[in-house]
Enzyme design. Structure first.
Site, mmCIF file in Angstrom:
data_model
loop_
_atom_site.group_PDB
_atom_site.id
_atom_site.type_symbol
_atom_site.label_atom_id
_atom_site.label_comp_id
_atom_site.label_asym_id
_atom_site.label_seq_id
_atom_site.Cartn_x
_atom_site.Cartn_y
_atom_site.Cartn_z
ATOM 1 N N GLY A 74 30.103 7.171 20.598
ATOM 2 C CA GLY A 74 29.324 6.278 19.743
ATOM 3 C C GLY A 74 27.979 5.965 20.370
ATOM 4 O O GLY A 74 26.957 5.841 19.683
ATOM 5 N N SER A 75 27.964 5.860 21.685
ATOM 6 C CA SER A 75 26.716 5.506 22.385
ATOM 7 C C SER A 75 25.647 6.594 22.218
ATOM 8 O O SER A 75 24.497 6.283 21.877
ATOM 9 C CB SER A 75 26.996 5.305 23.880
ATOM 10 O OG SER A 75 27.920 4.267 24.085
ATOM 11 N N TYR A 101 27.348 -4.510 18.715
ATOM 12 C CA TYR A 101 27.656 -3.632 19.852
ATOM 13 C C TYR A 101 27.441 -2.199 19.389
ATOM 14 O O TYR A 101 28.157 -1.700 18.531
ATOM 15 C CB TYR A 101 29.106 -3.828 20.305
ATOM 16 C CG TYR A 101 29.454 -3.054 21.562
ATOM 17 C CD1 TYR A 101 29.503 -3.687 22.802
ATOM 18 C CD2 TYR A 101 29.720 -1.686 21.518
ATOM 19 C CE1 TYR A 101 29.817 -2.981 23.962
ATOM 20 C CE2 TYR A 101 30.027 -0.974 22.673
ATOM 21 C CZ TYR A 101 30.075 -1.626 23.885
ATOM 22 O OH TYR A 101 30.384 -0.916 25.032
ATOM 23 N N ASP A 206 26.251 1.523 11.504
ATOM 24 C CA ASP A 206 27.071 1.954 12.629
ATOM 25 C C ASP A 206 28.535 1.778 12.207
ATOM 26 O O ASP A 206 29.060 0.669 12.178
ATOM 27 C CB ASP A 206 26.749 1.099 13.864
ATOM 28 C CG ASP A 206 27.594 1.502 15.070
ATOM 29 O OD1 ASP A 206 28.602 2.212 14.877
ATOM 30 O OD2 ASP A 206 27.252 1.097 16.196
ATOM 31 N N VAL A 208 31.046 3.353 13.746
ATOM 32 C CA VAL A 208 31.821 3.937 14.844
ATOM 33 C C VAL A 208 33.232 3.344 14.901
ATOM 34 O O VAL A 208 34.208 4.054 15.084
ATOM 35 C CB VAL A 208 31.070 3.755 16.186
ATOM 36 C CG1 VAL A 208 31.957 4.084 17.378
ATOM 37 C CG2 VAL A 208 29.824 4.626 16.207
ATOM 38 N N LYS A 209 33.338 2.029 14.713
ATOM 39 C CA LYS A 209 34.654 1.417 14.857
ATOM 40 C C LYS A 209 35.429 1.331 13.543
ATOM 41 O O LYS A 209 36.632 1.535 13.515
ATOM 42 C CB LYS A 209 34.518 0.023 15.458
ATOM 43 C CG LYS A 209 35.805 -0.501 16.046
ATOM 44 C CD LYS A 209 35.532 -1.710 16.902
ATOM 45 C CE LYS A 209 36.550 -1.912 17.972
ATOM 46 N NZ LYS A 209 36.150 -2.967 18.899
ATOM 47 N N THR A 263 24.427 20.115 25.567
ATOM 48 C CA THR A 263 24.956 21.480 25.562
ATOM 49 C C THR A 263 26.319 21.591 24.886
ATOM 50 O O THR A 263 26.567 22.515 24.127
ATOM 51 C CB THR A 263 25.062 22.006 27.008
ATOM 52 O OG1 THR A 263 23.831 21.756 27.662
ATOM 53 C CG2 THR A 263 25.366 23.498 27.041
#
Ligand code: PLP
Length: 406
Positions: A74-75, A101, A206, A208-209, A263
């Site tokens: 997520g970051s 967050y 966001d 993500v959660k 990569t």
């Protein structure tokens, strides 16, 4: 290994939405590794990755050309937002929310407004505005919450340190998760969207959660029919394997080449796991189950609230539920130590739950979406026991102190 069994209300911080070690994902991982273990998408797109991108575009709303970027967490996905959104709009500022967050890397922590990330520099061009918290309204009134938060944005933030013509994007969690599982009022997200359109500002969610079915729809913003310019995904996306993504308006992701690339991102094994994970969510009707079982869970928690004075608020959508603990209901003084004690006692009794919130006083309930009614009944009976033990001072607070904290 003690051999003790635990019922999991965490899904490992909302990763294991389909549960753990799902045999279908396990098979796909092995098959993909045997067929093609790796190719870097930096040099050539690979079919599994393309199929996943197509699937994500299909489930994300927005009648405009979209593209997909892949990362590992997520970051790094929120770092993609921090870099690319200002470049695309040629504007230097961003707005995010107090309590949010978005991650631990420099770009994502700069976007964050959470106390756990407040010791680092790097967010001079990100303005944090109050999140509409119905239980703790930032301007004192719950009835006028949306109006007041929107007015503050337009009449203070835009008129002082963050003029709209300098603002590239507003990033928001549709349910503010680590900030305390806060659900904004129904009309808030459409009003925010309207502001973004009026000033030509990118709206970024966001997810993500809480994304990918947890709230009882694919995305939290689907409940209010809002259409974002970019959606950030991670955690549950890979069915347990590391993968994140940004699904965005094509222009945002086309703003440059080689400016946010890794990569091994988009590697075929993670993509194969992710594709199967999404297919399982569909095949096992996990979105519908999240909605139904989430309502059931909340109804039982409401009964528990009648028994225990320290349960101040219960809120959530689907299987993203928060239980806020207070020293006393009227004054709403956050009860951080009690919250840690409940989580610790639950752990001793065989139930896993974590706590979140800017006051460290919200029990976070984000179980696998596969949780059954019987398991919810068991979870409630263990929670009931833990609250009773708290009341009777039957919890070893010295042990709790060792465990507590971010
Ligand atoms: C809403 C949200 N965004 C981003 C992140 C960061 O994700 P990761 O820990 O995978 O970097 C988190 C993690 O808790 C989160 O809850």
């Amino acid at each position: 290994m003690s051999g003790k069994e635990y019922l999991d209300l965490t899904a490992g911080w909302a990763v294991a939405s389909i549960g753990y070690s799902h045999p279908r994902v396990s098979n796909k991982i092995r098959e993909q590794y045997d067929t093609l273990s790796f190719t870097s998408q930096l040099s050539a797109p690979e079919q599994t990755m393309v199929s996943l991108a197509q699937k994500l575009i299909e489930i994300t709303p927005g009648d405009f050309p979209k593209k997909v970027w892949f990362g590992h967490s997520g970051s790094d996905a929120n770092d993609c937002i921090a870099k690319l959104v200002p470049l695309e709009k040629r504007r230097s500022r961003m707005i995010s929310f107090m309590g949010s967050y978005h991650g631990q890397t420099m770009g994502s922590l700069s976007l964050s407004g959470h106390p756990a990330l407040s010791s680092f520099i790097g967010s001079g061009n990100v303005v944090k505005t109050p999140y509409p918290n119905p239980y703790r309204p930032p301007f004192g009134e719950t009835d006028r919450l949306t109006d007041q938060v929107i007015e503050y944005l337009e009449k203070e933030v835009f008129k002082t340190i963050c003029p709209p013509e300098d603002t590239a994007g507003i990033i928001i969690e549709g349910i503010q998760s680590d900030g305390g599982l806060i659900v904004p009022p129904e009309d808030f997200l459409p009003r925010l969207e309207e502001i973004c359109r009026r000033y030509d500002i990118n709206l970024i969610f966001d997810e993500v959660k809480v994304g990918l079915g947890r709230t009882g729809k694919w995305f939290s913003f689907d409940h209010s029919r809002v259409v974002p310019d970019a959606v950030v995904l991670g955690k549950s996306l890979g069915g347990g394997l590391p993968i994140s993504s940004v699904v965005a308006r094509k222009e945002i992701l086309d703003v440059g080449t080689g400016i946010h690339m890794f990569t091994t991102s988009g590697n075929p094994v993670s993509c194969a796991a992710s594709l199967e994970n999404i297919q399982i969510i569909e095949d096992e009707s996990l979105i519908e189950k999240a909605k139904k079982n989430g309502n059931y869970f909340k109804s039982l928690l409401n009964e528990l609230q009648k028994k225990y004075e320290c349960i101040g608020d219960i809120r959530g959508k689907g299987l993203a539920i928060g239980v806020e603990l207070v020293a006393e209901r009227e004054a709403k003084i956050p009860a951080a130590e009690k919250t840690a004690a409940i989580c610790y006692r639950c752990y001793e009794l065989g139930l896993l739950c974590f706590y979140v919130g800017i006051h460290n006083n919200v029990i976070e309930i984000t179980p696998p979406l596969t949780i059954t009614k019987q398991e919810i009944d068991l979870a409630i009976s263990i929670l009931d026991q833990a609250f009773l033990d708290l009341e009777k001072k039957n919890i070893n607070m010295d042990l709790v102190k060792e465990y507590a904290g971010w």
